[in-house]
Scaffold this motif. Sequence first.
Motif, PDB file in Angstrom:
ATOM      1  N   LEU A   1       0.714  -1.185  -0.027  1.00  0.00           N
ATOM      2  CA  LEU A   1       0.061  -0.051   0.073  1.00  0.00           C
ATOM      3  C   LEU A   1       0.897   1.440  -0.051  1.00  0.00           C
ATOM      4  N   LEU A   2       1.952   1.091   0.591  1.00  0.00           N
ATOM      5  CA  LEU A   2       2.818   2.419   0.971  1.00  0.00           C
ATOM      6  C   LEU A   2       3.473   2.593  -0.609  1.00  0.00           C
ATOM      7  N   ALA A   3       3.981   1.575  -1.274  1.00  0.00           N
ATOM      8  CA  ALA A   3       4.302   1.782  -2.549  1.00  0.00           C
ATOM      9  C   ALA A   3       3.296   2.372  -3.485  1.00  0.00           C
ATOM     10  N   GLN A   4       2.098   1.743  -3.530  1.00  0.00           N
ATOM     11  CA  GLN A   4       0.993   2.169  -4.381  1.00  0.00           C
ATOM     12  C   GLN A   4       0.502   3.510  -4.187  1.00  0.00           C
ATOM     13  N   HIS A   5       0.488   3.892  -2.952  1.00  0.00           N
ATOM     14  CA  HIS A   5       0.330   5.585  -2.657  1.00  0.00           C
ATOM     15  C   HIS A   5       1.607   6.253  -2.620  1.00  0.00           C
ATOM     16  N   ASN A   6       2.644   5.925  -3.152  1.00  0.00           N
ATOM     17  CA  ASN A   6       3.779   6.907  -3.157  1.00  0.00           C
ATOM     18  C   ASN A   6       3.972   7.368  -1.856  1.00  0.00           C
ATOM     19  N   ALA A   7       4.208   6.486  -0.575  1.00  0.00           N
ATOM     20  CA  ALA A   7       4.432   6.983   0.711  1.00  0.00           C
ATOM     21  C   ALA A   7       5.176   5.918   1.390  1.00  0.00           C
ATOM     22  N   SER A   8       6.278   5.439   0.747  1.00  0.00           N
ATOM     23  CA  SER A   8       7.241   4.834   1.405  1.00  0.00           C
ATOM     24  C   SER A   8       8.100   5.394   2.247  1.00  0.00           C
ATOM     25  N   PRO A   9       8.251   4.786   3.638  1.00  0.00           N
ATOM     26  CA  PRO A   9       8.871   5.454   4.754  1.00  0.00           C
ATOM     27  C   PRO A   9      10.424   6.113   4.395  1.00  0.00           C
ATOM     28  N   LEU A  10      11.284   5.170   3.453  1.00  0.00           N
ATOM     29  CA  LEU A  10      12.445   5.582   3.337  1.00  0.00           C
ATOM     30  C   LEU A  10      12.902   6.821   2.833  1.00  0.00           C
ATOM     31  N   PRO A  11      12.000   7.235   1.319  1.00  0.00           N
ATOM     32  CA  PRO A  11      12.231   8.433   0.839  1.00  0.00           C
ATOM     33  C   PRO A  11      11.608   9.475   1.666  1.00  0.00           C
ATOM     34  N   THR A  12      10.556   9.096   2.386  1.00  0.00           N
ATOM     35  CA  THR A  12       9.974  10.055   3.352  1.00  0.00           C
ATOM     36  C   THR A  12      11.132  10.875   4.124  1.00  0.00           C
ATOM     37  N   ILE A  13      12.079   9.980   4.833  1.00  0.00           N
ATOM     38  CA  ILE A  13      13.007  10.132   5.776  1.00  0.00           C
ATOM     39  C   ILE A  13      14.148  10.922   5.106  1.00  0.00           C
ATOM     40  N   LEU A  14      14.561  10.299   3.710  1.00  0.00           N
ATOM     41  CA  LEU A  14      15.603  10.697   3.189  1.00  0.00           C
ATOM     42  C   LEU A  14      15.386  12.076   2.430  1.00  0.00           C
ATOM     43  N   MET A  15      14.220  12.299   1.953  1.00  0.00           N
ATOM     44  CA  MET A  15      13.983  13.692   1.082  1.00  0.00           C
ATOM     45  C   MET A  15      14.440  14.918   1.730  1.00  0.00           C
ATOM     46  N   PRO A  16      13.927  15.318   2.996  1.00  0.00           N
ATOM     47  CA  PRO A  16      14.297  16.290   3.660  1.00  0.00           C
ATOM     48  C   PRO A  16      15.864  16.509   3.839  1.00  0.00           C
ATOM     49  N   ILE A  17      16.421  15.326   4.149  1.00  0.00           N
ATOM     50  CA  ILE A  17      17.975  15.203   4.343  1.00  0.00           C
ATOM     51  C   ILE A  17      18.446  15.520   3.016  1.00  0.00           C
ATOM     52  N   VAL A  18      18.218  14.875   1.809  1.00  0.00           N
ATOM     53  CA  VAL A  18      18.927  15.068   0.335  1.00  0.00           C
ATOM     54  C   VAL A  18      18.756  16.713   0.209  1.00  0.00           C
ATOM     55  N   THR A  19      17.475  17.178   0.184  1.00  0.00           N
ATOM     56  CA  THR A  19      17.316  18.487  -0.353  1.00  0.00           C
ATOM     57  C   THR A  19      17.774  19.580   0.783  1.00  0.00           C
ATOM     58  N   GLN A  20      17.919  19.274   1.755  1.00  0.00           N
ATOM     59  CA  GLN A  20      18.242  20.554   2.908  1.00  0.00           C
ATOM     60  C   GLN A  20      19.795  20.526   3.025  1.00  0.00           C
ATOM     61  N   ILE A  21      20.551  19.469   3.395  1.00  0.00           N
ATOM     62  CA  ILE A  21      21.919  19.502   3.848  1.00  0.00           C
ATOM     63  C   ILE A  21      22.747  20.025   2.874  1.00  0.00           C
ATOM     64  N   PRO A  22      22.786  19.555   1.457  1.00  0.00           N
ATOM     65  CA  PRO A  22      23.787  20.101   0.836  1.00  0.00           C
ATOM     66  C   PRO A  22      23.389  21.616   0.349  1.00  0.00           C
ATOM     67  N   LEU A  23      22.519  22.016   0.453  1.00  0.00           N
ATOM     68  CA  LEU A  23      22.124  23.431   0.298  1.00  0.00           C
ATOM     69  C   LEU A  23      22.742  24.225   1.561  1.00  0.00           C
ATOM     70  N   PHE A  24      22.296  23.753   2.640  1.00  0.00           N
ATOM     71  CA  PHE A  24      22.604  24.180   3.971  1.00  0.00           C
ATOM     72  C   PHE A  24      24.574  24.319   4.021  1.00  0.00           C
ATOM     73  N   VAL A  25      24.903  23.185   3.766  1.00  0.00           N
ATOM     74  CA  VAL A  25      26.391  23.058   3.962  1.00  0.00           C
ATOM     75  C   VAL A  25      27.210  24.062   2.849  1.00  0.00           C
ATOM     76  N   GLY A  26      26.362  24.006   1.399  1.00  0.00           N
ATOM     77  CA  GLY A  26      26.954  24.655   0.593  1.00  0.00           C
ATOM     78  C   GLY A  26      26.851  26.118   0.698  1.00  0.00           C
ATOM     79  N   THR A  27      25.832  26.627   1.138  1.00  0.00           N
ATOM     80  CA  THR A  27      25.507  27.967   1.580  1.00  0.00           C
ATOM     81  C   THR A  27      26.731  28.444   2.730  1.00  0.00           C
TER      82      THR A  27
END
Length: 305
Positions: free
Chosen positions: A141-167
């Motif tokens: 069901l999580l895969a069907q509704h695009n709500a898998s927990p691993l991407p949910t956890i990793l998405m903020p990390i992947v989008t915010q940490i490189p921006l934060f460190v680079g700036t």
Amino acid sequence: MLSTRTALATLRPPLRASRWPPRRPVPRRTFISSALQGLSDGFLDLAIALPFPPGWPPYASTIILVTVATRLVFTVPFSAKNRQWRAENIVIPQLKSEMSSIHKRVQQDMKQEGFRGDKQAVVAEIVKRTKPIAAARRKELLAQHNASPLPTILMPIVTQIPLFVGTTMVLSRVSAAPTVLDSESFFTLTSLAHADSTATLPILLGVITLANVESARWFVNAEVLEREQKVAKWTAERREKGEQILEPRKIYQTALRMLSVGRILLAAMVPGSVQLYWVTSATFGLFQSWALDYWDMRRRNRIAP
């Protein structure tokens, strides 16, 4: 006599070598250093080009503007709130509605296999067989509704940490002496190139970070509170039996509280431009969390029966 002069001449250092200083190795520019230099120059050019009012400090205003713009572009669209909402309001209710059919299917399989035992053994066997089936269905069901927990956890990390460190690296490079940021002051900063001598911005950063942690429960609805109470009761019962239960949510919140104190100490050692960026980013994150949580609460109430 001739041999003595020859020996002295061989011991005397050559005059030609003393005229020229030793060559210093030229530092090689890597891709990262070149990129940082280019971004630093671009930031300074942008601060000069933006048409700020005469009384506004151009570099501090540019830091605030760039922080808000980059957070709007790179973090808000990739927020994990939508995925989390689908998991809690679509996947979990659907799985609950299917649990009765899963139990019936397990009981039928046990009857066909001729399973025998007392009531406690039957219940334990049903629970044992139901868990993997429910886990597999939940994953489906999580895969069907695009709500898998691993991407949910990793998405903020992947989008915010490189921006934060680079700036942070770019602003640190811009603040290195000699720099034009040394002549600009802002709020309690006497210079954007030096740390806040009053420690006001580092303390404010810690308070904002702690507020982001503590205010996460302001918009929790009754259903979530009821589920948390059941989990707490179940955890207490398991601990009374001598079992060790880890509570990831509490561990995560404790780590964030410790991070609030750590950010104060770390922020006190960085230049004022970096301190201003960190405070602006944390403030934006706090209001972003409030807005998304409020929107999530409104959406929950809208679909509530």
